[in-house]
Design a protein around this motif. Structure first.
Motif, short mmCIF file in Angstrom:
data_model
loop_
_atom_site.label_atom_id
_atom_site.label_comp_id
_atom_site.label_asym_id
_atom_site.label_seq_id
_atom_site.Cartn_x
_atom_site.Cartn_y
_atom_site.Cartn_z
N ASN A 5 38.72 47.13 43.69
CA ASN A 5 39.78 46.44 43.46
C ASN A 5 40.09 45.62 42.05
O ASN A 5 40.91 45.95 41.38
CB ASN A 5 40.51 45.33 44.60
CG ASN A 5 40.65 46.00 45.84
OD1 ASN A 5 41.12 47.22 45.83
ND2 ASN A 5 40.53 45.35 46.98
N SER A 6 39.00 44.88 41.81
CA SER A 6 39.02 44.34 40.54
C SER A 6 39.09 45.48 39.44
O SER A 6 39.62 44.97 38.32
CB SER A 6 37.72 43.44 40.46
OG SER A 6 37.53 42.35 41.32
N LEU A 7 38.37 46.49 39.67
CA LEU A 7 38.41 47.26 38.42
C LEU A 7 39.73 48.11 38.20
O LEU A 7 40.36 48.08 37.20
CB LEU A 7 37.23 48.61 38.71
CG LEU A 7 35.94 48.28 38.40
CD1 LEU A 7 35.03 49.27 38.83
CD2 LEU A 7 35.88 47.75 37.06
N ILE A 8 40.37 48.46 39.26
CA ILE A 8 41.76 48.74 39.29
C ILE A 8 42.76 47.68 38.63
O ILE A 8 43.47 48.17 37.61
CB ILE A 8 42.04 49.23 40.69
CG1 ILE A 8 41.49 50.40 41.16
CG2 ILE A 8 43.91 49.66 40.36
CD1 ILE A 8 41.73 50.70 42.57
N ASN A 29 49.87 42.11 48.73
CA ASN A 29 48.86 43.13 49.28
C ASN A 29 48.85 44.46 48.69
O ASN A 29 48.75 45.58 49.39
CB ASN A 29 48.80 43.19 50.66
CG ASN A 29 48.35 41.66 51.51
OD1 ASN A 29 47.22 41.27 51.02
ND2 ASN A 29 49.07 41.08 52.06
N THR A 30 49.49 44.50 47.46
CA THR A 30 49.37 45.78 46.58
C THR A 30 48.51 45.83 45.44
O THR A 30 48.77 44.35 44.93
CB THR A 30 50.62 46.29 46.67
OG1 THR A 30 51.29 45.58 45.70
CG2 THR A 30 51.24 46.42 47.91
N HIS A 31 48.15 46.50 44.74
CA HIS A 31 47.54 46.54 43.52
C HIS A 31 48.69 46.29 42.61
O HIS A 31 48.40 45.74 41.42
CB HIS A 31 46.97 47.99 43.04
CG HIS A 31 45.67 47.92 43.99
ND1 HIS A 31 45.63 49.03 44.63
CD2 HIS A 31 44.43 47.37 43.87
CE1 HIS A 31 44.25 49.34 45.03
NE2 HIS A 31 43.65 48.19 44.67
N GLY A 32 50.01 46.72 42.84
CA GLY A 32 51.06 46.48 41.63
C GLY A 32 51.23 45.08 41.69
O GLY A 32 51.54 44.39 40.51
N ALA A 33 51.05 44.20 42.76
CA ALA A 33 51.45 42.75 42.69
C ALA A 33 50.50 42.20 41.98
O ALA A 33 50.80 40.98 41.56
CB ALA A 33 51.39 42.20 44.12
N LEU A 34 49.17 42.42 41.98
CA LEU A 34 48.23 41.96 41.31
C LEU A 34 48.04 42.17 39.72
O LEU A 34 47.66 41.49 38.93
CB LEU A 34 46.78 42.61 41.76
CG LEU A 34 46.52 41.94 43.30
CD1 LEU A 34 45.18 42.46 44.00
CD2 LEU A 34 46.69 40.43 43.45
N ILE A 35 48.75 43.42 39.39
CA ILE A 35 48.59 44.01 37.98
C ILE A 35 50.07 43.34 37.35
O ILE A 35 49.88 42.70 36.21
CB ILE A 35 48.74 45.38 37.99
CG1 ILE A 35 47.31 45.70 38.25
CG2 ILE A 35 48.86 45.74 36.35
CD1 ILE A 35 47.18 47.39 38.59
N GLU A 63 41.23 43.77 52.75
CA GLU A 63 40.92 45.01 51.95
C GLU A 63 41.37 44.95 50.71
O GLU A 63 41.24 45.85 49.95
CB GLU A 63 41.57 46.06 52.86
CG GLU A 63 41.14 46.22 53.98
CD GLU A 63 39.58 47.00 54.14
OE1 GLU A 63 39.25 47.75 52.99
OE2 GLU A 63 38.67 46.70 54.81
N MET A 64 42.25 44.04 50.21
CA MET A 64 43.05 43.98 48.92
C MET A 64 42.37 42.84 48.13
O MET A 64 43.07 42.42 47.00
CB MET A 64 44.34 43.67 49.33
CG MET A 64 45.12 44.91 49.55
SD MET A 64 44.77 46.45 48.52
CE MET A 64 45.49 45.88 46.93
N PHE A 65 41.57 42.43 48.65
CA PHE A 65 40.56 41.05 47.93
C PHE A 65 39.88 41.63 46.63
O PHE A 65 39.56 42.89 46.75
CB PHE A 65 39.37 40.49 48.55
CG PHE A 65 39.99 39.32 49.65
CD1 PHE A 65 41.42 39.33 49.86
CD2 PHE A 65 39.13 38.92 50.62
CE1 PHE A 65 41.69 38.50 50.89
CE2 PHE A 65 39.54 37.95 51.55
CZ PHE A 65 40.77 37.71 51.65
N THR A 66 40.15 40.86 45.57
CA THR A 66 39.38 41.20 44.35
C THR A 66 38.21 40.60 44.54
O THR A 66 37.77 39.94 45.38
CB THR A 66 40.13 40.59 43.11
OG1 THR A 66 40.10 39.22 43.26
CG2 THR A 66 41.37 41.15 42.61
N LEU A 67 37.08 41.09 43.90
CA LEU A 67 35.70 40.51 43.65
C LEU A 67 35.45 38.78 43.65
O LEU A 67 34.95 38.44 44.70
CB LEU A 67 34.81 40.89 42.58
CG LEU A 67 33.37 40.69 42.81
CD1 LEU A 67 32.77 41.48 43.86
CD2 LEU A 67 32.48 41.10 41.60
#
Length: 275
Positions: free
Chosen positions: A72-75, A136-142, A219-223
């Motif tokens: 997740n952190s890499l993505i 809880n999506t990668h888009g929200a984190l990016i 499941e969506m936690f970053t490191l």
């Protein structure tokens, strides 16, 4: 020995001393991570004894969730870095090379973004992503990280430092604006892009505030969030070695990235000083 030579040696000695002082805490963390938690609970000075172990790292890697958090952190970090580089380069080229109505005002607004702390907009951002059902999506984190006023400012300054004669010569040869940007000017800004990319990657990798709010699913936690979630109460005293192993594990990718792109940072700093 001449005075300039003596001054140079003194300066080098001071730099070495400063470097050692900065390395001591890192070496201390590494040493603690190689000690058993039981020994450290009894006496933290046991770190100087010769009995070291990799059990803390084995316990950390043994948790299958760790690799999910790393992914997740890499993505998030790579996605944010790529987005910031693309958008900042395009915006920087536009502000530095193109004339359009409101250009100066828009650039001033971008600079105002440097003064707005993330905490000031966190509620509105949370409500916006909740409305869009993106948590809880990668888009929200990016996506929030793609707004990078510093990146736009940095790339604008680098493009402005490139002689405009290059553009004029290419336009005489019937080259399009995109061709000039992509093939002529963009390669000249590689040091700035490398520096911006490294700082963006580092910031995204270490970010804790927004992932903690947006990612509520394990499941969506970053490191950073995942490691923090594994710490129990009084982790600093009951599991100091394990805690230090987590710190080393989380910081290792950043160290690798920095070592790989170190020369570009030096080039960027030297280029900025020259200008």
């Amino acid at each position: 020995m001449t005075r300039p030579a003596l001054s140079g040696r003194v300066a080098v000695a001071l730099v070495v001393v400063g470097a050692v002082l900065m390395l001591v805490p890192l070496l201390w963390v590494l040493a603690l991570s190689l000690k058993s938690n039981a020994e450290l609970m009894a006496d933290t000075h046991s770190v100087f004894n010769g009995r070291y172990t990799l059990q803390n790292y084995a316990d950390l890697v043994g948790d299958g969730q760790v690799f999910r958090w790393i992914a997740n952190s890499l993505i998030v970090s790579l996605g944010m870095t790529a987005g910031v580089l693309i958008l900042s380069s395009l915006a920087g080229y536009g502000f530095a090379r193109l004339e359009f109505p409101g250009r100066r005002l828009l650039f001033v607004i971008v600079l105002f973004g440097l003064a707005v702390p993330e905490q000031a907009v966190i509620i509105a951002r949370h409500q916006l992503f909740s409305w869009a059902e993106l948590h809880n999506t990668h888009g929200a984190l990016i996506l929030p990280g793609l707004s990078a006023p510093f990146g736009v400012f940095l790339m604008t300054q680098y493009f402005r430092a490139i002689p405009k004669e290059i553009d004029e010569a290419a336009l005489l040869d019937n080259a399009s604006r995109f061709t000039i940007f992509w093939k002529l000017l963009l390669p000249l800004t590689i040091p700035a892009q490398a520096t911006l990319g490294i700082f963006t990657f580092l910031s995204a990798w270490n970010d804790y505030w927004w992932p903690l709010i947006s990612a509520t699913n394990k499941e969506m936690f970053t490191l950073t969030v995942g490691i923090a979630s594994t710490q129990m109460n009084f982790a600093q005293t009951e599991g100091l070695g394990f805690l230090m192993a987590q710190a080393v594990f989380a910081g290792l990718p950043i160290l690798i990235v920095y070592l790989l792109f170190q020369k570009y940072i030096v080039q960027a700093v030297a280029g900025a000083a020259g200008r």
